[in-house]
Design a protein around this motif. Structure first.
Motif, PDB file in Angstrom:
ATOM      1  N   PRO A  42      28.234  40.211  45.566  1.00  0.00           N
ATOM      2  CA  PRO A  42      28.303  38.811  45.157  1.00  0.00           C
ATOM      3  C   PRO A  42      28.529  38.592  43.658  1.00  0.00           C
ATOM      4  O   PRO A  42      28.872  37.485  43.240  1.00  0.00           O
ATOM      5  N   VAL A  43      28.348  39.624  42.845  1.00  0.00           N
ATOM      6  CA  VAL A  43      28.418  39.443  41.396  1.00  0.00           C
ATOM      7  C   VAL A  43      29.851  39.126  40.975  1.00  0.00           C
ATOM      8  O   VAL A  43      30.779  39.885  41.265  1.00  0.00           O
ATOM      9  N   TRP A  44      30.010  37.988  40.307  1.00  0.00           N
ATOM     10  CA  TRP A  44      31.324  37.561  39.835  1.00  0.00           C
ATOM     11  C   TRP A  44      31.169  36.837  38.511  1.00  0.00           C
ATOM     12  O   TRP A  44      30.345  35.941  38.380  1.00  0.00           O
ATOM     13  N   SER A  45      31.977  37.209  37.534  1.00  0.00           N
ATOM     14  CA  SER A  45      31.932  36.602  36.212  1.00  0.00           C
ATOM     15  C   SER A  45      33.224  35.834  35.940  1.00  0.00           C
ATOM     16  O   SER A  45      34.314  36.408  36.027  1.00  0.00           O
ATOM     17  N   ALA A  46      33.081  34.556  35.597  1.00  0.00           N
ATOM     18  CA  ALA A  46      34.258  33.758  35.238  1.00  0.00           C
ATOM     19  C   ALA A  46      34.920  34.318  33.979  1.00  0.00           C
ATOM     20  O   ALA A  46      36.148  34.274  33.850  1.00  0.00           O
ATOM     21  N   LYS A  47      34.121  34.880  33.062  1.00  0.00           N
ATOM     22  CA  LYS A  47      34.684  35.481  31.839  1.00  0.00           C
ATOM     23  C   LYS A  47      35.536  36.696  32.193  1.00  0.00           C
ATOM     24  O   LYS A  47      36.616  36.888  31.638  1.00  0.00           O
TER      25      LYS A  47
ATOM     26  N   GLU B 173      37.037  37.250  35.057  1.00  0.00           N
ATOM     27  CA  GLU B 173      38.232  36.758  35.736  1.00  0.00           C
ATOM     28  C   GLU B 173      39.250  36.215  34.736  1.00  0.00           C
ATOM     29  O   GLU B 173      40.454  36.406  34.897  1.00  0.00           O
ATOM     30  N   ALA B 174      38.770  35.569  33.671  1.00  0.00           N
ATOM     31  CA  ALA B 174      39.675  35.057  32.639  1.00  0.00           C
ATOM     32  C   ALA B 174      40.417  36.201  31.942  1.00  0.00           C
ATOM     33  O   ALA B 174      41.556  36.043  31.512  1.00  0.00           O
ATOM     34  N   ILE B 175      39.785  37.362  31.855  1.00  0.00           N
ATOM     35  CA  ILE B 175      40.414  38.524  31.213  1.00  0.00           C
ATOM     36  C   ILE B 175      41.443  39.165  32.138  1.00  0.00           C
ATOM     37  O   ILE B 175      42.584  39.401  31.745  1.00  0.00           O
ATOM     38  N   HIS B 176      41.054  39.468  33.393  1.00  0.00           N
ATOM     39  CA  HIS B 176      41.975  40.187  34.277  1.00  0.00           C
ATOM     40  C   HIS B 176      42.868  39.267  35.100  1.00  0.00           C
ATOM     41  O   HIS B 176      43.904  39.701  35.602  1.00  0.00           O
ATOM     42  N   GLY B 177      42.488  38.022  35.284  1.00  0.00           N
ATOM     43  CA  GLY B 177      43.336  37.065  35.979  1.00  0.00           C
ATOM     44  C   GLY B 177      43.446  37.252  37.479  1.00  0.00           C
ATOM     45  O   GLY B 177      44.379  36.747  38.103  1.00  0.00           O
ATOM     46  N   ILE B 178      42.497  37.964  38.062  1.00  0.00           N
ATOM     47  CA  ILE B 178      42.530  38.211  39.510  1.00  0.00           C
ATOM     48  C   ILE B 178      41.394  37.416  40.158  1.00  0.00           C
ATOM     49  O   ILE B 178      40.228  37.678  39.890  1.00  0.00           O
ATOM     50  N   GLY B 179      41.719  36.459  40.982  1.00  0.00           N
ATOM     51  CA  GLY B 179      40.714  35.637  41.636  1.00  0.00           C
ATOM     52  C   GLY B 179      40.072  36.339  42.821  1.00  0.00           C
ATOM     53  O   GLY B 179      40.685  37.187  43.478  1.00  0.00           O
ATOM     54  N   ARG B 180      38.832  35.980  43.082  1.00  0.00           N
ATOM     55  CA  ARG B 180      38.102  36.573  44.203  1.00  0.00           C
ATOM     56  C   ARG B 180      38.817  36.343  45.532  1.00  0.00           C
ATOM     57  O   ARG B 180      38.858  37.223  46.389  1.00  0.00           O
ATOM     58  N   SER B 181      39.414  35.166  45.705  1.00  0.00           N
ATOM     59  CA  SER B 181      40.115  34.878  46.963  1.00  0.00           C
ATOM     60  C   SER B 181      41.316  35.805  47.160  1.00  0.00           C
ATOM     61  O   SER B 181      41.631  36.190  48.288  1.00  0.00           O
TER      62      SER B 181
ATOM     63  N   ALA C  46      32.526  41.948  36.783  1.00  0.00           N
ATOM     64  CA  ALA C  46      31.609  41.562  35.696  1.00  0.00           C
ATOM     65  C   ALA C  46      31.298  42.823  34.895  1.00  0.00           C
ATOM     66  O   ALA C  46      31.706  43.924  35.263  1.00  0.00           O
ATOM     67  N   TRP C  47      30.568  42.678  33.820  1.00  0.00           N
ATOM     68  CA  TRP C  47      30.142  43.830  33.020  1.00  0.00           C
ATOM     69  C   TRP C  47      29.203  44.709  33.841  1.00  0.00           C
ATOM     70  O   TRP C  47      28.491  44.211  34.723  1.00  0.00           O
ATOM     71  N   PRO C  48      29.176  46.011  33.558  1.00  0.00           N
ATOM     72  CA  PRO C  48      28.309  46.913  34.334  1.00  0.00           C
ATOM     73  C   PRO C  48      26.835  46.490  34.334  1.00  0.00           C
ATOM     74  O   PRO C  48      26.192  46.536  35.381  1.00  0.00           O
ATOM     75  N   HIS C  49      26.314  46.037  33.191  1.00  0.00           N
ATOM     76  CA  HIS C  49      24.898  45.653  33.129  1.00  0.00           C
ATOM     77  C   HIS C  49      24.606  44.384  33.933  1.00  0.00           C
ATOM     78  O   HIS C  49      23.459  44.075  34.214  1.00  0.00           O
TER      79      HIS C  49
ATOM     80  N   GLY D 274      25.894  44.074  36.972  1.00  0.00           N
ATOM     81  CA  GLY D 274      26.087  44.473  38.368  1.00  0.00           C
ATOM     82  C   GLY D 274      27.531  44.405  38.808  1.00  0.00           C
ATOM     83  O   GLY D 274      27.816  44.348  40.003  1.00  0.00           O
ATOM     84  N   GLY D 275      28.440  44.431  37.850  1.00  0.00           N
ATOM     85  CA  GLY D 275      29.859  44.364  38.172  1.00  0.00           C
ATOM     86  C   GLY D 275      30.345  45.586  38.933  1.00  0.00           C
ATOM     87  O   GLY D 275      29.749  46.661  38.891  1.00  0.00           O
ATOM     88  N   PHE D 276      31.431  45.402  39.655  1.00  0.00           N
ATOM     89  CA  PHE D 276      32.023  46.462  40.456  1.00  0.00           C
ATOM     90  C   PHE D 276      33.536  46.408  40.292  1.00  0.00           C
ATOM     91  O   PHE D 276      34.100  45.396  39.880  1.00  0.00           O
ATOM     92  N   ALA D 277      34.201  47.509  40.606  1.00  0.00           N
ATOM     93  CA  ALA D 277      35.654  47.596  40.490  1.00  0.00           C
ATOM     94  C   ALA D 277      36.335  46.633  41.448  1.00  0.00           C
ATOM     95  O   ALA D 277      35.949  46.533  42.613  1.00  0.00           O
ATOM     96  N   ILE D 278      37.344  45.931  40.945  1.00  0.00           N
ATOM     97  CA  ILE D 278      38.147  45.056  41.798  1.00  0.00           C
ATOM     98  C   ILE D 278      39.604  45.515  41.823  1.00  0.00           C
ATOM     99  O   ILE D 278      40.355  45.153  42.712  1.00  0.00           O
ATOM    100  N   GLU D 279      39.993  46.310  40.824  1.00  0.00           N
ATOM    101  CA  GLU D 279      41.333  46.900  40.783  1.00  0.00           C
ATOM    102  C   GLU D 279      41.237  48.202  40.007  1.00  0.00           C
ATOM    103  O   GLU D 279      40.534  48.285  39.005  1.00  0.00           O
ATOM    104  N   VAL D 280      41.949  49.204  40.489  1.00  0.00           N
ATOM    105  CA  VAL D 280      42.012  50.471  39.771  1.00  0.00           C
ATOM    106  C   VAL D 280      43.477  50.858  39.664  1.00  0.00           C
ATOM    107  O   VAL D 280      44.257  50.660  40.598  1.00  0.00           O
ATOM    108  N   GLY D 281      43.824  51.352  38.473  1.00  0.00           N
ATOM    109  CA  GLY D 281      45.191  51.782  38.235  1.00  0.00           C
ATOM    110  C   GLY D 281      45.214  53.189  37.681  1.00  0.00           C
ATOM    111  O   GLY D 281      44.308  53.585  36.940  1.00  0.00           O
ATOM    112  N   VAL D 282      46.232  53.932  38.046  1.00  0.00           N
ATOM    113  CA  VAL D 282      46.412  55.298  37.574  1.00  0.00           C
ATOM    114  C   VAL D 282      47.843  55.429  37.063  1.00  0.00           C
ATOM    115  O   VAL D 282      48.795  55.076  37.767  1.00  0.00           O
TER     116      VAL D 282
END
Length: 146
Positions: free
Chosen positions: A57-62, A64-72, A27-30, A32-40
């Protein structure tokens, strides 16, 4: 340090190799979002990514629609925070690290490093400072391709 971002690029960093870092988040930082993937992507054309097990627990459907990576997918295939933080620190040794949005990426990485109980070993600089280090069109083309 990942929680800060560079306002200016100290001269000695121009002598380092260059790496570009990108973070996908829950989710967005404001929010409470956290990193789910990092690339270098390093200037030697080496590109690596790591999926991260959800850090809260913070998860944004918006988002997920951008990065396409599901929580599962992250719960199944993501690595532990410490494993990713240790890898990221090692991946950036000797590199000046650049981000298209160092404030957001640092905010998303902060919970990762907190959960890992280690400090980041790098500073994120705005990618625009990397462009300033190159004067000719061919160098700009290399950066754009990276």
């Amino acid at each position: 340090m990942a929680r800060e971002y560079g306002e200016s690029l100290p001269a000695p960093l121009f002598e380092r190799k260059v790496a570009f870092l990108d973070v996908e988040a829950s989710a967005w930082p404001h929010e409470g979002g956290f990193a789910i993937e990092v690339g270098v992507a390093r200037d030697d054309a080496d590109v690596e990514t790591r999926l991260i097990r959800p850090l809260g627990p913070v998860w944004s459907a918006k988002a997920e629609a951008i990065h396409g990576i599901g929580r599962s997918v992250l719960e199944r295939d993501g690595a532990a925070a410490r494993e990713v933080a240790v890898w990221l620190n090692a991946a950036l040794v000797g590199y000046a690290a650049f981000s298209d949005n160092p404030e957001f990426d640092a905010a998303w990485l902060a919970p990762l490093y907190d959960a890992a109980n280690i400090a980041p070993s790098f500073v994120l600089y705005p990618v625009t400072l990397a462009f300033a280090a190159f004067d000719c069109a061919s160098d700009y083309t290399l950066i754009r391709e990276a």
